[in-house]
Design a protein around this motif. Structure first.
Motif, short mmCIF file in Angstrom:
data_model
loop_
_atom_site.label_atom_id
_atom_site.label_comp_id
_atom_site.label_asym_id
_atom_site.label_seq_id
_atom_site.Cartn_x
_atom_site.Cartn_y
_atom_site.Cartn_z
N ASP A 185 -3.19 -1.62 -6.93
CA ASP A 185 -4.60 -1.33 -6.69
C ASP A 185 -5.08 -1.97 -5.40
O ASP A 185 -4.43 -2.85 -4.83
CB ASP A 185 -5.46 -1.78 -7.88
CG ASP A 185 -5.27 -3.26 -8.21
OD1 ASP A 185 -5.05 -4.05 -7.28
OD2 ASP A 185 -5.35 -3.62 -9.39
N ASN A 186 -6.25 -1.52 -4.95
CA ASN A 186 -6.80 -2.01 -3.68
C ASN A 186 -7.21 -3.47 -3.74
O ASN A 186 -7.33 -4.12 -2.70
CB ASN A 186 -8.00 -1.15 -3.27
CG ASN A 186 -7.60 0.24 -2.84
OD1 ASN A 186 -6.52 0.44 -2.31
ND2 ASN A 186 -8.48 1.22 -3.08
N ARG A 212 0.83 -1.21 0.00
CA ARG A 212 0.00 0.00 0.00
C ARG A 212 0.87 1.27 0.00
O ARG A 212 0.55 2.24 -0.68
CB ARG A 212 -0.93 -0.01 1.21
CG ARG A 212 -1.87 1.20 1.24
CD ARG A 212 -2.74 1.19 2.49
NE ARG A 212 -3.76 0.15 2.43
CZ ARG A 212 -3.74 -0.96 3.17
NH1 ARG A 212 -2.75 -1.16 4.05
NH2 ARG A 212 -4.67 -1.87 3.07
N SER A 268 -6.06 -5.83 -0.71
CA SER A 268 -7.07 -6.49 0.13
C SER A 268 -6.90 -8.00 0.11
O SER A 268 -7.09 -8.67 1.14
CB SER A 268 -8.48 -6.10 -0.35
OG SER A 268 -8.69 -4.72 -0.21
N ASP A 325 -16.67 -4.73 1.40
CA ASP A 325 -15.40 -4.22 0.85
C ASP A 325 -15.17 -4.76 -0.55
O ASP A 325 -14.66 -4.05 -1.43
CB ASP A 325 -14.23 -4.60 1.76
CG ASP A 325 -14.32 -3.93 3.13
OD1 ASP A 325 -14.97 -2.87 3.21
OD2 ASP A 325 -13.76 -4.48 4.09
N MET A 348 -14.46 -2.54 -4.03
CA MET A 348 -13.24 -2.69 -4.81
C MET A 348 -13.52 -3.25 -6.20
O MET A 348 -12.89 -2.86 -7.19
CB MET A 348 -12.25 -3.58 -4.06
CG MET A 348 -11.59 -2.87 -2.89
SD MET A 348 -10.42 -3.89 -2.02
CE MET A 348 -11.52 -4.96 -1.11
#
Length: 399
Positions: free
Chosen positions: A124-125, A118, A129, A283, A287
């Protein structure tokens, strides 16, 4: 923790610069020394903020990195050693190796792998994640393997679209070359053969004026064209290129439908891979929406998350959003009943991937004749203009 800007020398003698986050200056020097670097200078950076890189990281490099890191971790190699090995792999670009080195430094300062990713601002997320879920569940190697498969699938679809559009682009380039040769070489020679006093149509006059202008200013014009091409190439490869492509796609309905199906495919595949990796459904939806690059899905994502938090089923939430076709919310309803939402989403993604492939083939079959017809029409128009000019010349000579 504060950030420190450092200058160090590798064993090969190459000087490197970077930023490291550490508890204090002594800890920063210690971490750099452990990596075999000879520290030249370390200075604390006040009000330092990491910025996302202007250029996107190559999907191919991300997939290769995840695949190799997964293999090393499953083979029992420690994460730090694996990252150190990957940071020297020539298969990655120099920029990506620098990012891996930054990840390694972050891990050595005590960050988790997800936090280290991060902080680089380059990933990217979705991947971050997945790494968080993999670390919490103790299945980091399997999570990285799933991530590699996900990005390989994305890259494979992109390559198929690019290869399908290669021939139409070649036809367009070849057509432009033909038109330029006719306009700026054949036409002026023909006019000179008949003399400068012949009556010319407005089209021929405009082409001759353009030819005269380019003949006098071709160095500046060449620099301008090359500059525009380079700037467009840079912008399209940056993170801003996504929005430009999205806007341009709305001007052509077949392309708009293609991008819509590509967005649904990316949403379904991302949602499936995140759920299977243990990411919370709320979440995962957020995303997956952002990964789809579809403005309509992104706009509805917060509303969908709110409804799910209030206790609504996934099927009803997707159906009421108004942005998903019936196939998706009926399939996700089946997945809810069977407890296999991730597998259902993977199959939906495969379905839309096939639709995208077929849409690309139809789009190419539509573009090719349009290009040929456009080029043929312009050449015919030039031929008609030349014939009209010659006919007028014959009449004036006869008179």
């Amino acid at each position: 923790m504060p950030f420190y800007k450092y200058v160090a020398v590798e064993g090969s003698g190459r000087k490197i610069r970077g930023v490291i986050e550490a508890e204090n200056k002594v800890k920063a020097i210690s971490v750099l020394a452990e990596r075999g670097l000879m520290v030249v200078r370390v200075e604390e950076q006040k009000n330092f903020k990491r910025r996302s890189p202007f250029f996107q990281v190559s999907i191919n490099e991300i997939a290769t990195f995840c695949r190799q890191l997964s293999i090393m971790i499953s083979a029992g190699i420690r994460i730090k050693e694996a990252l150190n090995i990957l940071a020297r792999q020539e298969v990655f670009s120099r920029r990506f190796r620098k990012i891996i080195t930054e990840i390694l430094v972050n891990v050595e300062t005590g960050d988790t792998l997800a936090d280290a990713f991060r902080k680089t601002g380059a990933f990217d997320n979705v991947l971050i994640s997945m790494l968080e879920a993999g670390e919490e569940g103790g299945v980091l190697d399997r999570t990285l393997r799933k991530a590699a498969e996900f990005y390989e699938s994305v890259k494979r679809l992109q390559d198929e679209v690019k290869s399908a559009m290669a021939y139409p682009l070649f036809v367009l380039f070849f057509a432009v070359v033909i038109v330029l040769v006719i306009s700026f070489y054949i036409l002026p020679s023909l006019v000179r053969a008949f003399g400068t006093s012949i009556p010319l149509s407005p089209t021929i006059q405009a082409l001759l004026k353009a030819n005269k202008f380019l003949s006098k200013n071709w160095p500046w014009f060449s620099v301008l064209v090359v500059g525009v091409v380079v700037i467009l190439f840079i912008i399209m490869r940056s993170r801003y290129g996504v929005y430009i492509k999205e806007y341009l796609s709305f001007l052509f309905p077949p392309v708009r439908n293609l991008r819509r199906n590509m967005g649904l495919e990316r949403f379904a595949r991302t949602l499936g891979i995140l759920i299977s990796s243990g990411v919370r459904i709320t979440d995962a939806i957020k995303m997956a929406a952002h990964a789809s690059d579809s403005p309509s899905i992104v706009r509805k994502s917060d509303e969908m998350v709110q409804k799910i938090s209030e206790g609504k089923t996934l099927r009803d939430t997707f159906a009421e959003s108004g942005v998903f076709p019936q196939l998706i919310y009926e399939m996700i309803g089946t997945g809810e009943e069977t407890g296999k939402v991730d597998e259902v989403m993977e199959r939906v993604a495969d379905f839309y991937e096939d639709i995208v492939r077929n849409s690309v083939k139809r789009l190419v079959s539509l573009v090719e004749p349009l290009l040929i017809a456009g080029v043929g029409g312009f050449v015919a128009f030039l031929a008609y203009s030349i014939y009209t000019t010659v006919f007028q010349l014959q009449r004036s000579i006869g008179g």
